[in-house]
Design an enzyme around this catalytic site. Structure first.
Site, PDB file in Angstrom:
ATOM      1  CE  LYS A 145      -3.730  -2.440   2.355  1.00  0.00           C
ATOM      2  NZ  LYS A 145      -4.527  -2.580   3.602  1.00  0.00           N
ATOM      3  CE  LYS A 177      -4.555 -10.272   0.504  1.00  0.00           C
ATOM      4  NZ  LYS A 177      -4.165  -9.603   1.771  1.00  0.00           N
ATOM      5  CD  GLU A 207      -6.080 -12.716   3.597  1.00  0.00           C
ATOM      6  OE1 GLU A 207      -5.485 -11.634   3.467  1.00  0.00           O
ATOM      7  OE2 GLU A 207      -7.189 -12.969   3.075  1.00  0.00           O
ATOM      8  CG  ASP A 229      -7.111 -10.678   7.006  1.00  0.00           C
ATOM      9  OD1 ASP A 229      -6.474  -9.622   7.148  1.00  0.00           O
ATOM     10  OD2 ASP A 229      -8.213 -10.736   6.436  1.00  0.00           O
TER      11      ASP A 229
END
Length: 291
Positions: A145, A177, A207, A229
């Site tokens: 990010k 993911k 994840e 997560d």
């Protein structure tokens, strides 16, 4: 002065990344006609002396880019660095001293300050996170990010603040993911497929949202890292007990300055925080002409 001598000694940033970023930033600011204000108001032969000052306490990053910006505009600018990237400074400390052609110093001012302000802000925020992990084994790391086009610089700034880097891009590790799992048909199918197709040096991280999913991953024995997560503190502690060191554990989601100490105390190996790069306040730094 060679700009790269100011790089943090234990961080990673290619000199080519510095050159490319500085060139792009100067092109953006100078446009087609150059600094019309300085050309119109300052005689060409005028010399100036300036200091770059940290107006707040924090961790410095980005000096090699500031130096490269000034030197690209004029090799006749003499620059003395009083600190290097990764150094902690108090408010009011001079970080650079410059002497040379006034037009070039004024033209490079904003580009240099933008780099140092942005990257020092990231380094300073990262250092604050790192302080909250003192006494534990956990490392704080960044994410993807980042500002488009500035990822290498921002991840470098995280290292300057004492943090660690996660993936630089989609090409340097496998991170499976929840959407990959859904499309591939489940945890075992997605891990089977990944392990069959990647090289032996490529790590696999997956994840999970629940402890049941973690157990399923552990049963396969095919993941190197598991990303936990948005798990609460109790679930993170239970995950550490379940894994028993068989995989690296990374906490992600809800990793804030308020929660980082509690997360570190659970025994997880890493915590990743997008805030290090997407929400770091700009570091207050200025360039003052004193002669």
């Amino acid at each position: 002065m060679i700009a790269t001598t100011l790089l943090h000694p234990d961080a990673f940033l290619s000199p080519l990344a510095i050159e490319e970023a500085v060139g792009r930033a100067l092109d953006e600011d100078l446009g087609r006609a150059g600094d019309v204000t300085s050309i119109a108001t300052i005689p060409e032969a005028t010399q100036a002396h300036a200091v770059m000052v940290a107006r707040q306490a924090g961790v410095i990053a980005g000096l090699p880019l500031a130096v490269a910006a000034f030197q690209r505009l004029s090799p006749d600018i003499a620059i003395t660095a009083h600190v290097r990237d990764g150094d902690a400074v108090a408010a009011g400390v001079n970080v650079l001293t410059l002497s040379g052609p006034a037009r070039a110093i004024l033209s490079g001012e904003r580009t240099a300050l933008n780099f140092v302000g942005r990257l020092s802000g990231i380094a300073t925020l990262t250092a604050d996170y790192v302080r909250h992990t003192s006494g534990t084994k956990m490392r704080i790391c960044c994410t993807r990010k980042t500002t488009p086009g500035l990822r290498a610089l921002e991840k470098y700034a995280v290292r300057c603040g004492g943090g660690f880097n996660h993936r630089f891009g989609l090409d340097d590790a496998v991170l499976i993911k929840d959407n990959h799992i859904a499309v591939a048909g489940g945890i075992r199918p997605v891990l089977d497929s990944a392990r069959a197709k990647i090289g032996h040096l490529v790590k696999i991280e997956i994840e999970v949202d629940t402890l049941d999913q973690l157990q399923e991953v552990l049963d396969t024995g095919m993941a190197d890292v598991v990303l936990l997560d948005n798990m609460d503190i109790d679930a993170l502690k239970r995950a550490v007990a379940m894994a028993q060191g068989r995989v690296v554990l990374e906490a992600s989601g809800g990793v804030t300055r308020e929660s980082i100490s509690s997360i570190a105390a659970t025994g997880v190996d890493y915590a990743s925080a997008g805030a290090l790069t997407h929400s770091a306040p700009n570091f207050d730094v200025a360039l003052d002409i004193d002669a």
